[in-house]
Design a protein around this motif. Structure first.
Motif, PDB file in Angstrom:
ATOM      1  N   LEU A 239      33.148  -9.934  10.134  1.00 35.25           N
ATOM      2  CA  LEU A 239      32.183 -10.557   9.224  1.00 35.25           C
ATOM      3  C   LEU A 239      30.877 -10.686   9.992  1.00 35.25           C
ATOM      4  N   TYR A 240      29.873  -9.906   9.564  1.00 38.87           N
ATOM      5  CA  TYR A 240      28.613  -9.835  10.291  1.00 38.87           C
ATOM      6  C   TYR A 240      27.541 -10.597   9.541  1.00 38.87           C
ATOM      7  N   GLN A 241      26.621 -11.116  10.323  1.00 37.56           N
ATOM      8  CA  GLN A 241      25.561 -11.939   9.754  1.00 37.56           C
ATOM      9  C   GLN A 241      24.792 -11.208   8.651  1.00 37.56           C
ATOM     10  N   ASP A 242      24.594  -9.896   8.804  1.00 34.67           N
ATOM     11  CA  ASP A 242      23.789  -9.162   7.822  1.00 34.67           C
ATOM     12  C   ASP A 242      24.634  -8.429   6.796  1.00 34.67           C
ATOM     13  N   ASP A 243      25.903  -8.771   6.694  1.00 30.77           N
ATOM     14  CA  ASP A 243      26.748  -8.067   5.740  1.00 30.77           C
ATOM     15  C   ASP A 243      26.225  -8.222   4.316  1.00 30.77           C
ATOM     16  N   CYS A 244      26.432  -7.168   3.551  1.00 27.95           N
ATOM     17  CA  CYS A 244      25.976  -7.111   2.158  1.00 27.95           C
ATOM     18  C   CYS A 244      26.876  -6.093   1.458  1.00 27.95           C
ATOM     19  N   TRP A 245      27.499  -6.511   0.358  1.00 29.08           N
ATOM     20  CA  TRP A 245      28.546  -5.690  -0.260  1.00 29.08           C
ATOM     21  C   TRP A 245      28.042  -5.111  -1.570  1.00 29.08           C
ATOM     22  N   LEU A 246      28.206  -3.816  -1.750  1.00 30.96           N
ATOM     23  CA  LEU A 246      27.825  -3.192  -3.022  1.00 30.96           C
ATOM     24  C   LEU A 246      28.952  -3.344  -4.039  1.00 30.96           C
ATOM     25  N   LEU A 247      28.615  -3.950  -5.162  1.00 37.58           N
ATOM     26  CA  LEU A 247      29.589  -4.188  -6.230  1.00 37.58           C
ATOM     27  C   LEU A 247      29.250  -3.242  -7.390  1.00 37.58           C
ATOM     28  N   SER A 248      29.810  -2.034  -7.325  1.00 35.55           N
ATOM     29  CA  SER A 248      29.533  -1.073  -8.399  1.00 35.55           C
ATOM     30  C   SER A 248      30.820  -0.668  -9.106  1.00 35.55           C
ATOM     31  N   VAL A 249      31.906  -1.308  -8.742  1.00 33.39           N
ATOM     32  CA  VAL A 249      33.163  -1.160  -9.498  1.00 33.39           C
ATOM     33  C   VAL A 249      33.239  -2.352 -10.447  1.00 33.39           C
ATOM     34  N   PRO A 250      33.972  -2.224 -11.554  1.00 35.69           N
ATOM     35  CA  PRO A 250      33.920  -3.299 -12.558  1.00 35.69           C
ATOM     36  C   PRO A 250      34.508  -4.611 -12.056  1.00 35.69           C
ATOM     37  N   MET A 251      33.879  -5.699 -12.448  1.00 39.36           N
ATOM     38  CA  MET A 251      34.406  -7.027 -12.088  1.00 39.36           C
ATOM     39  C   MET A 251      35.653  -7.379 -12.898  1.00 39.36           C
ATOM     40  N   PHE A 252      35.939  -6.614 -13.972  1.00 35.74           N
ATOM     41  CA  PHE A 252      37.189  -6.877 -14.685  1.00 35.74           C
ATOM     42  C   PHE A 252      38.371  -6.214 -13.984  1.00 35.74           C
ATOM     43  N   HIS A 253      38.099  -5.479 -12.906  1.00 37.42           N
ATOM     44  CA  HIS A 253      39.168  -5.008 -12.028  1.00 37.42           C
ATOM     45  C   HIS A 253      39.140  -5.840 -10.754  1.00 37.42           C
ATOM     46  N   ILE A 254      40.269  -5.890 -10.089  1.00 40.77           N
ATOM     47  CA  ILE A 254      40.364  -6.739  -8.900  1.00 40.77           C
ATOM     48  C   ILE A 254      39.434  -6.239  -7.795  1.00 40.77           C
ATOM     49  N   SER A 255      39.173  -4.950  -7.747  1.00 39.96           N
ATOM     50  CA  SER A 255      38.281  -4.422  -6.701  1.00 39.96           C
ATOM     51  C   SER A 255      36.888  -5.040  -6.827  1.00 39.96           C
ATOM     52  N   GLY A 256      36.427  -5.209  -8.061  1.00 37.83           N
ATOM     53  CA  GLY A 256      35.112  -5.811  -8.266  1.00 37.83           C
ATOM     54  C   GLY A 256      35.144  -7.320  -8.143  1.00 37.83           C
ATOM     55  N   LEU A 257      36.125  -7.945  -8.783  1.00 33.89           N
ATOM     56  CA  LEU A 257      36.197  -9.412  -8.762  1.00 33.89           C
ATOM     57  C   LEU A 257      36.302  -9.934  -7.333  1.00 33.89           C
ATOM     58  N   SER A 258      37.069  -9.218  -6.494  1.00 35.41           N
ATOM     59  CA  SER A 258      37.279  -9.705  -5.127  1.00 35.41           C
ATOM     60  C   SER A 258      35.967  -9.712  -4.336  1.00 35.41           C
ATOM     61  N   ILE A 259      35.050  -8.837  -4.673  1.00 34.88           N
ATOM     62  CA  ILE A 259      33.754  -8.817  -3.969  1.00 34.88           C
ATOM     63  C   ILE A 259      32.943 -10.067  -4.339  1.00 34.88           C
ATOM     64  N   LEU A 260      33.029 -10.441  -5.602  1.00 34.47           N
ATOM     65  CA  LEU A 260      32.345 -11.650  -6.063  1.00 34.47           C
ATOM     66  C   LEU A 260      32.815 -12.878  -5.260  1.00 34.47           C
ATOM     67  N   TYR A 261      34.119 -12.971  -5.049  1.00 32.24           N
ATOM     68  CA  TYR A 261      34.625 -14.114  -4.287  1.00 32.24           C
ATOM     69  C   TYR A 261      34.292 -14.006  -2.805  1.00 32.24           C
ATOM     70  N   LYS A 262      34.345 -12.786  -2.279  1.00 27.41           N
ATOM     71  CA  LYS A 262      33.987 -12.615  -0.863  1.00 27.41           C
ATOM     72  C   LYS A 262      32.546 -13.081  -0.636  1.00 27.41           C
ATOM     73  N   SER A 263      31.662 -12.717  -1.544  1.00 27.49           N
ATOM     74  CA  SER A 263      30.261 -13.102  -1.405  1.00 27.49           C
ATOM     75  C   SER A 263      30.113 -14.611  -1.211  1.00 27.49           C
ATOM     76  N   ILE A 264      30.858 -15.376  -2.007  1.00 30.26           N
ATOM     77  CA  ILE A 264      30.769 -16.841  -1.944  1.00 30.26           C
ATOM     78  C   ILE A 264      31.425 -17.384  -0.680  1.00 30.26           C
ATOM     79  N   ILE A 265      32.614 -16.882  -0.382  1.00 31.27           N
ATOM     80  CA  ILE A 265      33.361 -17.422   0.761  1.00 31.27           C
ATOM     81  C   ILE A 265      32.684 -17.032   2.075  1.00 31.27           C
ATOM     82  N   TYR A 266      32.188 -15.807   2.160  1.00 25.53           N
ATOM     83  CA  TYR A 266      31.528 -15.348   3.390  1.00 25.53           C
ATOM     84  C   TYR A 266      30.075 -15.822   3.486  1.00 25.53           C
ATOM     85  N   GLY A 267      29.457 -16.104   2.334  1.00 29.27           N
ATOM     86  CA  GLY A 267      28.027 -16.417   2.349  1.00 29.27           C
ATOM     87  C   GLY A 267      27.166 -15.184   2.523  1.00 29.27           C
ATOM     88  N   ILE A 268      27.532 -14.099   1.874  1.00 24.66           N
ATOM     89  CA  ILE A 268      26.760 -12.847   1.980  1.00 24.66           C
ATOM     90  C   ILE A 268      26.361 -12.377   0.582  1.00 24.66           C
TER      91      ILE A 268
END
Lengths: 492, 492
Positions: free
Chosen positions: B183-212
């Motif tokens: 987990l790097y200070q400058d991490d930034c995740w591209l969310l271009s898969v649907p949030m109605f799939h777990i691949s997309g939804l999990s990025i949304l939660y990572k953003s909050i938990i990691y603070g990125i």
């Protein structure tokens, strides 16, 4: 609902990344796989020695690879490990061994003398290494609710209390820290604080959970610590102010490499001039706040605030909350009160001390006894550790414990202890003593008496004879007023 | 013992690092504090609309900031969120709404038509934005055992089943991933898969938990995805093979910046030529394995093995275990069997389907229905989804293996393989091929090519040239729909 179980940490780590380096000393490097194999051997030898699941086993040892191996081996067996402070006196150790119900003490030759005359079975490292192996039923999972380690800490009054750390406390401490500091592929943590303190033990667990190396120093030396950062790839280090000051002095006009991520500074409020000096020299310092009961740091100043909030211990780790209470009410911003902490890294309680546990932990909130305030943005400023706690070179000294020893001297009627500022150690204990009528005891005699009963770092550096001690209406010693007596003395 | 509670994630994140960027689109950037404030407003509006704690609420929406806000707002209220796939037909949606007992559907104008004729109450985004607010009792804590989201997934037979994700499943998924990827200070995740799939939804939660930050694209476009990496600071991206191939093609002879940490490649076994191509071009690819039931990836290839174990999905995340079972027994290394997974990110079960849950999850072990093997070192090689398995004359044929061979042919752009019934062999493989632009390759040439690469029984018995391959919303090949193309072809 069962508590969450996680595969045995070191075993899992050795399976996932066997070839990564787990531990470094000045002479050797050990991979996670080798560490696991060494630990299996030690677990088998301890099993041969009769140690079983749920046994309480004490470890009295200096920082060394074998100490790491034994801590993990006791995890593999499912025993509960008591970490003993090697600086303690024999009588202090005796209390902790009895109180914890330790079955066996694991120690090394240099420290044997301290425990040799007790009833506990003792196994020296050298003996252990010669023992045959008996297959141990290795714990496949660690339940986060399961007791793992015990460390003693003193309260404001009475005897030291054993803080129980579950696997979950250690786990959440590591996870909370990584969510705050990040986790980099090349991270490497310098472990030069004792593993019998939570600051050292927590690095050992971080190493396994993160899959990063810990560089182990038997004791702190500023030159060797600087060398580890400059030349051995250390990226993070845990320390206290007095250590940091010595490192900065030793560093001279050199700079740390850019790969160095920071100093995790704990052990009480840091002197601002030191922090400003580090800032000017581009030495990244993360101020932290934590204690044994919180399984190390729970509050840390995030990188982006290191300048604007200089002197603050920061905000809580992600799973943690803090609040300030004053007279049983939530304090307003900037109002000083008691620091109260909640989170999954907070201990479930003190060993065999239901009453103390109930007093200290209410609805999951730990009443730390430390004083501080939150500013309008929620940054914590720690004013004072437990009104009377003395922090001397990173070691906690509890006045009540020293006073109990002083009062045991036949020539002493009353005694009060407080900390006085010291350039080298931050603080050192000073004792205020009212003699028994007719007693002719001298300060040298009292100090010699203390050396017999107490760890050396706890022995008062000065004895001040007084005619009375400051007490409140209910006759409770007001330790904070002791320092005033010292001023009176100087004015005489 | 109560389940672990963690402070409300977004609220805590907004308190800890209010000014960090939470979400980026092409037009705007939103900080965690602003996101929190927007979410409080939406939670109040949803409360006005009658949504309460424990209500089941469906969301039918494209990737957009408002969708993120609604998911968090439903968390704040303590409602359970059903994420609906926007590509589903009306009748498929009807089933999921009924099955989940959804009280309300939140949707947007473009998608309204799909659900308008159902009995469910519907709130369009535009309507919601006009609603007054009613103070919502914001959940202060998320209990890790509490149900958070539901996503439907099809089994090998029968109707789709609602996979229940607890807060703990999402939490442990994020934590397990960070312990693997760092987990790097400058991490930034591209969310271009649907949030109605777990691949997309999990990025949304990572953003909050990691603070990125998460960079949100409404849909995948290779040029925009490359631009996000080249110019917008994206360091990690989740995708499937076909997306990766299009990005690599689009990239031409450019290179990603060094700050780019990697492609998290899921959605089934990846073609080796593509992985080799990425390797040659220094595009870091983390092969992963996971599914809705495991709250996204549970197995990932660690950086140090990307070359020596090319084609493997790697080893489990730290809190996860995998084993291979064959005929009810643990399979030997290199023996193909069913992949079985255990860990705190595994779902507790399917909504209202006790029997399916009991069949799929035994003592915490999830029987995935997927086939694969572990090599001697414990690296997972995923062969195929069991439903796709072609059994021909008693021999097992895995479509992915054939597709990888087909894709290695210079004239082939995309390929899909499925089994067709055969009197003699039970089933035989049929290949569906999309040619590279301008290619004049023939079916005979392709079959001859396969004979060189494959055991003869595995060679496709027919080659069907098509203009597109059926893919789901996350661009994953839907092999079961290939057979439909065959029928279309026969009807022509």
């Amino acid at each position: 609902m069962n508590s969450t179980e996680i595969p045995n940490w070191l075993k899992q780590r050795a399976f996932l990344t066997p070839n990564r380096i787990a531990l470094k000393t000045e002479n050797e490097e050990i991979s996670f796989l080798t560490l696991h194999q060494n630990v299996v051997k030690k677990a088998n030898q301890l099993t041969f020695a009769g140690i079983q699941e749920d046994d309480v086993v004490s470890v009295l040892m200096k920082n060394r690879i074998e100490m790491v191996e034994l801590i993990h081996a006791l995890n593999y067996i499912g025993a509960v490990t008591v970490l003993l402070n090697i600086k303690l006196s024999s009588s202090e150790l005796e209390f902790q061994l009895k109180d914890s119900g330790s079955k066996i003490v694991l120690t090394e030759d240099d420290l044997l003398e301290k425990v040799i005359h007790f009833n506990n079975e003792i196994i020296r490292l050298k003996e252990l290494q010669e023992l045959p192996e008996k297959d141990c039923a290795i714990q496949g999972y660690f339940s986060l609710d399961q007791a793992d380690t015990i460390m003693y800490t003193s309260g404001t009054t009475g005897n030291p209390k054993g803080v129980i750390h579950t696997y979950g406390n250690h786990w959440w401490s590591a996870i909370g820290s990584s969510l705050n500091l990040g986790l980099y592929q090349d991270d490497c943590w310098l472990l030069s604080v004792p593993m019998f303190h939570i600051s050292g033990l927590s690095i050992l667990y971080k190493s396994i959970i993160y899959g990063i190396p810990a560089v182990i120093h038997e004791s702190f030396d500023p030159k060797r610590a600087n060398d580890a950062i400059m030349n051995q790839g250390v990226t993070i280090m845990s320390l206290v102010s007095v250590m940091l000051k010595r490192m900065v002095d030793e560093l001279g006009d050199q700079s740390y490499p850019n790969s160095f991520r920071g100093m995790l500074l704990g052990g009480g409020p840091a002197p601002k001039p030191l922090l400003e000096d580090c800032l000017a020299r581009h030495i990244p310092v993360f101020q932290t706040y934590g204690m044994t009961e919180t399984a190390s740091q729970v509050v840390t100043l995030a990188p982006e605030y290191s300048i604007s909030k200089l002197g603050s211990a920061g905000k809580p780790l992600f799973p943690v909350e803090i609040k300030i209470e004053k007279d049983g009410m939530l304090a307003n911003p900037n109002d000083v009160g008691e620091i109260v902490v909640k989170g999954p890294n907070v201990t479930k309680g003190y060993l065999n001390r239901m009453d103390d546990t109930k007093t200290s932990i209410v609805d999951g909130w730990l009443y730390t006894g430390d004083m501080g305030y939150l500013d309008e943005e929620g940054f914590l400023f720690v004013m004072d550790r437990r009104s009377d706690l003395i922090i001397s070179g990173g070691e906690n000294i509890y006045p009540a414990e020293l006073e109990a020893v002083l009062l045991a001297h036949p020539g002493i009627l009353e005694a009060g202890v407080t900390g006085v500022d010291d350039e080298q150690w931050g603080q050192v204990p000073a004792a205020f003593v009212r003699k028994e009528e007719g007693s002719i005891v001298t300060d040298d005699e009292i100090i010699a008496f203390c050396y017999k009963k107490l760890a050396h770092y706890k022995v008062p550096k000065s004895i001040h004879f007084v005619d009375f001690l400051p007490r409140n209406a209910s006759n409770k010693l007001m330790r904070r007023k002791l320092i005033g007596l010292l001023k009176d003395e100087n004015n005489d």
